[in-house]
Design a protein around this motif. Structure first.
Motif, mmCIF file in Angstrom:
data_model
loop_
_atom_site.group_PDB
_atom_site.id
_atom_site.type_symbol
_atom_site.label_atom_id
_atom_site.label_comp_id
_atom_site.label_asym_id
_atom_site.label_seq_id
_atom_site.Cartn_x
_atom_site.Cartn_y
_atom_site.Cartn_z
ATOM 1 N N LYS A 118 7.953 33.870 7.321
ATOM 2 C CA LYS A 118 9.269 33.006 7.317
ATOM 3 C C LYS A 118 8.595 31.626 6.992
ATOM 4 C CE LYS A 118 12.212 35.816 10.256
ATOM 5 N NZ LYS A 118 12.818 35.868 11.635
ATOM 6 N N ALA A 119 7.524 31.303 7.688
ATOM 7 C CA ALA A 119 6.823 30.000 7.609
ATOM 8 C C ALA A 119 6.705 29.727 6.180
ATOM 9 C CB ALA A 119 5.523 29.856 8.249
ATOM 10 N N ARG A 120 6.190 30.485 5.315
ATOM 11 C CA ARG A 120 5.907 30.510 3.776
ATOM 12 C C ARG A 120 7.288 30.062 3.249
ATOM 13 N NH1 ARG A 120 1.434 31.972 0.903
ATOM 14 N NH2 ARG A 120 0.473 32.848 2.783
ATOM 15 N N LYS A 121 8.283 30.789 3.354
ATOM 16 C CA LYS A 121 9.568 30.759 2.774
ATOM 17 C C LYS A 121 10.181 29.391 3.152
ATOM 18 C CE LYS A 121 10.890 35.545 2.526
ATOM 19 N NZ LYS A 121 11.630 36.702 2.882
ATOM 20 N N LEU A 122 9.950 28.941 4.336
ATOM 21 C CA LEU A 122 10.552 27.676 4.707
ATOM 22 C C LEU A 122 9.838 26.517 4.055
ATOM 23 C CD1 LEU A 122 12.175 25.936 6.766
ATOM 24 C CD2 LEU A 122 10.344 26.103 8.325
ATOM 25 N N ILE A 123 8.312 26.447 3.812
ATOM 26 C CA ILE A 123 7.902 25.490 3.306
ATOM 27 C C ILE A 123 8.402 25.565 1.805
ATOM 28 C CG2 ILE A 123 5.448 24.812 2.587
ATOM 29 C CD1 ILE A 123 4.489 25.769 5.169
ATOM 30 N N LEU B 272 1.030 -1.136 -0.032
ATOM 31 C CA LEU B 272 0.033 0.094 -0.177
ATOM 32 C C LEU B 272 0.977 1.405 0.072
ATOM 33 C CD1 LEU B 272 -2.681 1.377 0.208
ATOM 34 C CD2 LEU B 272 -2.569 0.963 2.826
ATOM 35 N N LYS B 273 0.690 1.946 -1.144
ATOM 36 C CA LYS B 273 1.510 3.290 -1.279
ATOM 37 C C LYS B 273 0.711 4.475 -1.048
ATOM 38 C CE LYS B 273 4.062 0.514 -4.649
ATOM 39 N NZ LYS B 273 3.234 -0.454 -4.415
ATOM 40 N N VAL B 274 0.941 5.395 -0.227
ATOM 41 C CA VAL B 274 0.141 6.373 0.501
ATOM 42 C C VAL B 274 0.815 7.700 0.107
ATOM 43 C CG1 VAL B 274 -1.093 7.394 2.300
ATOM 44 C CG2 VAL B 274 -1.046 4.849 2.230
ATOM 45 N N ARG B 275 0.245 8.669 -0.114
ATOM 46 C CA ARG B 275 0.762 10.266 -0.054
ATOM 47 C C ARG B 275 -0.148 10.988 0.586
ATOM 48 N NH1 ARG B 275 5.297 13.431 -0.975
ATOM 49 N NH2 ARG B 275 4.770 15.598 -1.796
ATOM 50 N N ILE B 276 0.474 11.626 1.806
ATOM 51 C CA ILE B 276 -0.079 12.613 2.450
ATOM 52 C C ILE B 276 0.330 14.150 2.337
ATOM 53 C CG2 ILE B 276 -0.701 13.195 4.975
ATOM 54 C CD1 ILE B 276 -1.395 10.554 4.498
ATOM 55 N N ILE B 277 -0.784 14.707 1.990
ATOM 56 C CA ILE B 277 -0.572 16.260 1.562
ATOM 57 C C ILE B 277 -1.485 17.260 2.321
ATOM 58 C CG2 ILE B 277 0.359 15.794 -0.473
ATOM 59 C CD1 ILE B 277 -2.171 16.296 -2.057
ATOM 60 N N ALA B 278 -1.129 18.464 2.028
ATOM 61 C CA ALA B 278 -1.938 19.475 2.738
ATOM 62 C C ALA B 278 -2.090 20.647 2.078
ATOM 63 C CB ALA B 278 -1.739 19.820 4.446
ATOM 64 N N ASN B 279 -2.863 21.575 2.096
ATOM 65 C CA ASN B 279 -2.907 22.833 1.402
ATOM 66 C C ASN B 279 -1.910 23.908 2.056
ATOM 67 O OD1 ASN B 279 -4.727 22.189 -0.296
ATOM 68 N ND2 ASN B 279 -6.707 22.873 0.955
ATOM 69 N N LEU B 280 -1.547 24.850 1.332
ATOM 70 C CA LEU B 280 -0.238 25.668 1.978
ATOM 71 C C LEU B 280 -0.765 26.350 3.142
ATOM 72 C CD1 LEU B 280 2.446 26.873 1.555
ATOM 73 C CD2 LEU B 280 1.595 28.621 0.166
ATOM 74 N N GLU B 281 -1.991 26.666 3.124
ATOM 75 C CA GLU B 281 -2.444 27.531 4.234
ATOM 76 C C GLU B 281 -2.240 26.743 5.619
ATOM 77 O OE1 GLU B 281 -2.438 30.852 4.446
ATOM 78 O OE2 GLU B 281 -2.018 30.539 2.200
#
Length: 215
Positions: free
Chosen positions: A130-135, A105-114
């Motif tokens: 700074k958080a935005r730049k780090l991401i 089972l191959k899973v990808r976990i993602i989330a929106n930028l905000e």
């Protein structure tokens, strides 16, 4: 009985999901162990190998070990760990190493930028800017890393059996969903799977042993 690989976007709580999922299933959760084992084989400090993941091209220019060696050592260490079955692996290219085995089972976990910005601000105690730049920086490096080492784009959905957006689903919802999915017959380890993994490990060892000795 089964094997699950979890690829995750930065600050999308994928590591947390992997750990809690493994506990609920009674599986072993592995990630950093593979990197550590490979670093011992490389005979270089783990911190340098970790840095190589964060900034691959520039670091490899200064290390004695080339791209082929790096991939081979990580690959072999990964295959060693999943031979035992009942494993949740989160991290470095697990979906790539097992791409020819359909019942893993191959899973990808993602989330929106905000959502990720909010997580970073709370965890790192930094401003939104700074958080935005780090991401953005981490995302760029990880994408560069996967393309440079494995020739894959981790954003490509065809690499996974399921892609979960954590924003609305939440951690608990993702875990419940994955527990149910992991119990399906198509994701159960078979004798054929185990034999294939043994064969892949044997090939990986032979391939790696064909390299000139690392010094």
């Amino acid at each position: 009985m089964g094997i699950i690989t979890i690829s995750r976007g930065s600050y999308s709580r994928g590591a947390e999901i992997a750990q809690k999922l493994s506990q609920k299933l009674g599986y072993e959760c592995i990630s950093r162990e593979v990197l550590l084992e490979a670093s011992q084989e490389f005979n270089i400090p783990e911190v340098k190998l970790t840095k190589a993941i964060e900034d691959v091209p520039s670091v490899f220019d200064h290390l004695k070990h080339d791209k082929r060696n790096y991939v081979a050592f990580i690959h072999e260490a990964f295959l060693e760990h999943i031979q035992k079955d009942n494993v949740v692996y989160q991290g470095f290219a697990g979906h790539f190493f097992t791409k020819d085995i359909p019942n893993i089972l191959k899973v990808r976990i993602i989330a929106n930028l905000e959502y990720r910005i909010k997580v970073v601000k709370e965890r790192e105690k930094i401003s939104e800017e700074k958080a935005r730049k780090l991401i953005n920086s981490i995302d760029a490096e990880r994408r560069k890393w996967s393309l440079y080492l494995y020739g894959i784009d981790t954003h490509a959905t065809e690499l996974y059996d399921v892609v979960l957006h954590i924003d609305s689903l939440k951690v608990s919802g993702a875990i419940d969903f994955l527990v149910d999915l992991a119990k399906r017959p198509c994701f159960q380890t078979t004798e054929e799977t185990l034999n294939k993994l043994k064969e892949m490990l044997s090939v990986a060892k032979t391939y790696r042993n064909s390299f000139p000795q690392v010094t």
